[in-house]
Scaffold this active site. Structure first.
Site, PDB file in Angstrom:
ATOM      1  N   ASP A  81      -6.909  -0.926   0.945  1.00 52.30           N
ATOM      2  CA  ASP A  81      -5.799  -0.635   1.847  1.00 52.30           C
ATOM      3  C   ASP A  81      -6.307   0.208   3.020  1.00 52.30           C
ATOM      4  O   ASP A  81      -7.040   1.182   2.829  1.00 52.30           O
ATOM      5  CB  ASP A  81      -4.714   0.123   1.070  1.00 52.30           C
ATOM      6  CG  ASP A  81      -3.428   0.288   1.850  1.00 52.30           C
ATOM      7  OD1 ASP A  81      -3.126  -0.584   2.681  1.00 52.30           O
ATOM      8  OD2 ASP A  81      -2.713   1.277   1.606  1.00 52.30           O
ATOM      9  N   ASN A 226       4.107  -2.411   0.100  1.00 52.04           N
ATOM     10  CA  ASN A 226       3.199  -1.374  -0.386  1.00 52.04           C
ATOM     11  C   ASN A 226       3.970  -0.176  -0.930  1.00 52.04           C
ATOM     12  O   ASN A 226       4.912   0.310  -0.311  1.00 52.04           O
ATOM     13  CB  ASN A 226       2.273  -0.902   0.734  1.00 52.04           C
ATOM     14  CG  ASN A 226       1.205  -1.913   1.075  1.00 52.04           C
ATOM     15  OD1 ASN A 226       1.280  -3.073   0.658  1.00 52.04           O
ATOM     16  ND2 ASN A 226       0.211  -1.493   1.819  1.00 52.04           N
TER      17      ASN A 226
END
Length: 276
Positions: A81, A226
């Site tokens: 990420d 997310n």
């Protein structure tokens, strides 16, 4: 089984679902994500964010999460990420990550496109999926200097077409590290983006969203959401309660049992809100 996230996102999008991507920091939270996903027969995305990268080398994280992903029958994607540059994305790919995010959102559009193209060329040659960001999702944390900037739909179209990314993170009202659910999604902007692009969309900073917003987003072109702060709060608050209840506690395996159950409940709730 270890996979990239292309197929799971496409399947989620057509089923009015979104796959939650969870920021994990070790065995304990990764195990809970996989257990919930197995129970729901859902895919799992184990993500390594910037804090985790700073704490432990990606090659060790890839080995741990990769082994956990190989030992289950559900699809598991190990995802970097907010990869800050080409070098980190390349290192993650070589270490065994099955997906990477290159974050050039702070760059001018043309430079973001150029650098994203370089990551896409490398990753796709290795069958690794790529997420990138257009616009900039800011932070609800004064110590992090990042200027939030809503995604321009026309720029999103150009970016998606010229980079060939597999997933596009967009800024439509959320912030990273929000601790209360008071984010305001700009659904009109999101609708304009999805009308102009075919690529699956990603929402970052979802802890600040209401449960109703999560359910509503799952019915759009958003295919990945997310989640990080919600798990950290559940784990940290429960761990504090455990230590306060027994000031002599020192065995971390015992101390972690209740926090693991706490985050498992949060993980389950997020999956259910996203259509699973």
């Amino acid at each position: 089984m270890l996979v990239n996230m292309v197929k799971m996102m496409k399947e989620a999008a057509v089923a009015d679902k979104a796959v939650p991507g969870f920021n994990v920091y070790g065995y304990e939270d990764a195990k809970m994500v996989i257990e919930v996903a197995e129970a729901l027969n859902a895919p799992a995305i184990l993500m390594t964010n910037k804090d985790a990268v700073a704490h432990m080398d990606v090659k060790y994280q890839a080995a741990l999460y990769g082994a956990m992903g190989e030992d289950t029958d559900i699809p598991v994607c190990v995802h970097l990420d907010h990869g800050k540059d080409y070098a980190l994305c390349a290192k993650a790919i070589c270490a065994g990550y099955t997906s990477v995010m290159y974050d050039g959102s702070g760059l001018p559009l043309e430079e973001n496109i150029r650098q994203t193209q370089e990551v896409v060329r490398l990753a796709h040659a290795c069958a690794i999926s790529v997420e990138a960001e257009i616009g900039c999702v800011g932070y609800n944390d004064p110590s992090i200097h990042a200027i939030a900037m809503y995604t321009d739909p026309a720029e999103a179209k150009q970016f998606a077409e010229e980079t060939g990314v597999d997933a596009l993170a967009v800024a439509v009202g959320t912030l990273h590290r929000m601790q209360v659910q008071d984010a305001k999604i700009q659904y009109e902007r999101l609708e304009q983006i999805q009308e102009l692009t075919d690529v699956p969309l990603v929402i970052h900073g979802s802890t600040g969203l209401t449960d109703d917003d999560l359910t509503k987003l799952a019915a759009t072109s958003v295919a990945k959401v997310n989640i990080g702060t919600a798990l950290r709060m559940a784990f940290g608050h429960t761990l504090r309660e455990e230590i306060m209840a027994d000031s002599q506690a020192f065995d971390r395996i015992k101390c972690f049992k209740r926090p693991m159950e706490a985050i498992k409940e949060v993980i389950h709730q997020k999956y259910k809100r996203l259509g699973w």
